[in-house]
Design an enzyme around this catalytic site. Structure first.
Site, PDB file in Angstrom:
ATOM      1  N   GLU A   1       0.873  -1.179   0.000  1.00 59.11           N
ATOM      2  CA  GLU A   1       0.000   0.000   0.000  1.00 59.11           C
ATOM      3  C   GLU A   1       0.902   1.218   0.000  1.00 59.11           C
ATOM      4  OE1 GLU A   1      -2.898   0.066   3.176  1.00 59.11           O
ATOM      5  OE2 GLU A   1      -2.690   2.235   3.409  1.00 59.11           O
TER       6      GLU A   1
ATOM      7  N   GLU B   1      -1.866  11.353   4.026  1.00 60.68           N
ATOM      8  CA  GLU B   1      -2.926  11.201   5.021  1.00 60.68           C
ATOM      9  C   GLU B   1      -2.819  12.376   5.986  1.00 60.68           C
ATOM     10  OE1 GLU B   1      -3.738   6.719   6.097  1.00 60.68           O
ATOM     11  OE2 GLU B   1      -1.565   7.041   5.950  1.00 60.68           O
TER      12      GLU B   1
END
Length: 275
Positions: free
Chosen positions: A156, A161
């Site tokens: 991933e 974020e």
């Protein structure tokens, strides 16, 4: 004499049309960067400027709900999406109808799964993030073809974020190497970067066969290299990945959601992928 300008224009168009593509196209939607392009100029191979009145469903799908922390509030409810002035609005809201849907919150997100994926190149996403307690906007990538099995075997890549009201972003890689074998420092698998959250910023990733280079507004902020002599699961990044952009709410990392802070949204101006 008047005909020569037209000949020149025609020649320019011909030369431009003959410019070699930087990609090998697989299954009509997977762009694999050709070898030997490390020193070549980047070329845009895919983009969306969100200039239409509706989401381009040839490029994007609204993310369905799932049981993961990030996905439990995902919805296709139109209240969580907006398109205007050349921008995509992905929203996190208090659910106005808990009779038909008992979830307390709803969130909007889109991905390119099954419609666009790429292997190696550069991606940039120009966007503005709003803040709220429990807000967790993310821009990230997952493997399209699952070459190595189930998650987290395929890795991933978290381009960006953001949590709550932080003045930093997180840029991270996850894999079986980091999650299963707990190898998070050989090499370090994440970094942070200070960001002006009140402005539009360009969040990016340059992806090479031997490294992932994370960027903010065109400047390198964190690098994750391929390491020799360690478990092969350290580098699952040799396969096509698709793109996810979502306005998440709540979870064990970001904490509880404060309903009074909602609605909150991520405003996406454009997305470009280069090879």
């Amino acid at each position: 004499m008047k005909k020569y300008p037209y000949l020149i224009i025609a020649l320019v168009i011909f030369i431009t049309g003959c410019k070699e593509s930087p990609s090998e196209l697989l299954d009509s939607y997977i762009y694999v960067q050709k070898e030997g392009r490390v020193k070549e100029d980047w070329q845009v191979v895919w983009q969306d400027d969100f200039n239409n009145s509706e989401l381009d469903t040839s490029k994007w799908t609204k993310i369905p709900p799932n049981q993961a922390d990030w996905g439990k509030h995902m919805t296709n409810d139109p209240q969580c999406y907006g398109l205007s002035d050349g921008k995509l609005y992905l929203k996190g809201i208090v659910n106005p109808d808990t009779v038909n849907d008992p979830r307390p919150f709803l969130t909007g997100g889109v991905y390119t799964k099954g419609k666009f994926a790429f292997q190696y190149g550069k991606i940039e996403i120009h966007a503005k993030l709003e803040c709220a307690q429990g807000a967790w906007p993310a821009m990230w990538m997952l493997a399209e073809q699952k070459k190595y099995g189930k998650y987290p075997r395929n890795g991933e890549i978290d381009i960006m974020e953001h949590l709550n009201f932080d003045e930093i972003i997180y840029q991270t890689t996850h894999s079986y190497y980091t999650l299963g074998l707990k190898e998070k420092e050989n090499p370090p698998h994440h970094g942070t970067a200070k960001v002006d959250i009140n402005q539009f910023n360009t969040y990016g990733l340059e992806w090479y066969p031997d490294k992932l280079v994370f960027t903010l507004n065109g400047k390198e902020t964190f690098r994750y290299p391929r390491v020799e002599g360690v478990d092969p699961s350290q580098w699952p990044y040799d396969q096509p990945f698709y793109v996810l952009i979502d306005q998440q709410l709540g979870g064990s990392w970001v904490g509880k959601v404060k309903p009074e802070d909602l609605p909150v949204q991520m405003i996406v101006d454009w997305v470009k992928v280069y090879q």
